[in-house]
Scaffold this motif. Structure first.
Motif, PDB file in Angstrom:
ATOM      1  N   GLN A   1       0.713  -1.261  -0.037  1.00  0.00           N
ATOM      2  CA  GLN A   1       0.077   0.024   0.036  1.00  0.00           C
ATOM      3  C   GLN A   1       0.937   1.076  -0.084  1.00  0.00           C
ATOM      4  O   GLN A   1       1.835   1.315   0.796  1.00  0.00           O
ATOM      5  CB  GLN A   1      -0.936   0.165   1.181  1.00  0.00           C
ATOM      6  CG  GLN A   1      -1.740   1.208   1.147  1.00  0.00           C
ATOM      7  CD  GLN A   1      -2.943   1.241   0.279  1.00  0.00           C
ATOM      8  OE1 GLN A   1      -3.592   0.300   0.057  1.00  0.00           O
ATOM      9  NE2 GLN A   1      -3.026   2.511  -0.202  1.00  0.00           N
ATOM     10  N   VAL A   2       0.778   2.049  -0.810  1.00  0.00           N
ATOM     11  CA  VAL A   2       1.082   3.477  -0.850  1.00  0.00           C
ATOM     12  C   VAL A   2      -0.005   4.438  -0.693  1.00  0.00           C
ATOM     13  O   VAL A   2      -0.948   4.584  -1.506  1.00  0.00           O
ATOM     14  CB  VAL A   2       1.789   3.760  -2.227  1.00  0.00           C
ATOM     15  CG1 VAL A   2       2.261   5.022  -2.428  1.00  0.00           C
ATOM     16  CG2 VAL A   2       3.129   3.017  -2.356  1.00  0.00           C
ATOM     17  N   THR A   3       0.164   5.472   0.361  1.00  0.00           N
ATOM     18  CA  THR A   3      -0.783   6.444   0.790  1.00  0.00           C
ATOM     19  C   THR A   3      -0.301   7.597   0.815  1.00  0.00           C
ATOM     20  O   THR A   3       0.818   7.926   1.281  1.00  0.00           O
ATOM     21  CB  THR A   3      -1.588   5.970   1.895  1.00  0.00           C
ATOM     22  OG1 THR A   3      -2.178   4.739   1.986  1.00  0.00           O
ATOM     23  CG2 THR A   3      -2.746   7.237   2.361  1.00  0.00           C
ATOM     24  N   VAL A   4      -0.604   8.520  -0.149  1.00  0.00           N
ATOM     25  CA  VAL A   4      -0.207   9.825  -0.179  1.00  0.00           C
ATOM     26  C   VAL A   4      -1.250  10.868   0.529  1.00  0.00           C
ATOM     27  O   VAL A   4      -2.441  10.969  -0.201  1.00  0.00           O
ATOM     28  CB  VAL A   4       0.205  10.362  -1.626  1.00  0.00           C
ATOM     29  CG1 VAL A   4       0.743  11.732  -1.786  1.00  0.00           C
ATOM     30  CG2 VAL A   4       1.028   9.174  -2.336  1.00  0.00           C
ATOM     31  N   SER A   5      -0.958  11.658   1.319  1.00  0.00           N
ATOM     32  CA  SER A   5      -1.900  12.446   1.887  1.00  0.00           C
ATOM     33  C   SER A   5      -1.868  13.890   1.304  1.00  0.00           C
ATOM     34  O   SER A   5      -0.561  14.379   1.120  1.00  0.00           O
ATOM     35  CB  SER A   5      -1.750  12.508   3.641  1.00  0.00           C
ATOM     36  OG  SER A   5      -0.384  12.900   3.879  1.00  0.00           O
TER      37      SER A   5
END
Length: 122
Positions: free
Chosen positions: A117-121
């Motif tokens: 998982q890659v999550t960019v806020s």
């Protein structure tokens, strides 16, 4: 049997960077193309970047100039360096490798990693 193990996903702020790696192991004679895909919730899986055994690379238009794919053939490993990340890059990233398992095999099987998982806020 061939296994692909990914690492390096996580949470990052927009504009930041992350690096992914994917190591293949097992019954490998050679690897042709290695690719990174991603799938965001509710969207189809898309090809992000690809690297051929001859060193050619190609990228999705959405990541050109920001992502770099590279590979270490001696380690059967492919990398994805992601810079200037955007919230739209949030997805599960999976690697795939087209593996020739024996010297007498005339075709390659595609094996997949488990995804990271890659999550960019924002």
């Amino acid at each position: 049997q061939v296994q692909l193990v990914e690492s390096g996903g996580g949470l990052v702020q927009a504009g930041g960077s992350l690096g992914l790696s994917c190591a293949a192991s097992g019954s490998i004679f050679s690897i042709n193309a290695m690719r990174w895909y991603r799938q965001a919730p509710g969207k189809q899986r898309e090809l992000v970047a690809a690297s051929t055994s001859g060193g050619s690379t190609n990228y999705a238009d959405s990541v050109k100039g920001r992502f770099t794919i590279s590979r270490d053939n001696a380690k059967n490993t492919v990398y994805l360096q992601m810079n200037s990340l955007k919230p739209a890059d949030t997805a599960v990233y999976s690697c795939a490798a087209d593996v020739v398992v024996t010297p007498t095999t005339t075709y390659a099987y595609r094996y997949w990693g488990q995804g990271t998982q890659v999550t960019v806020s924002a």
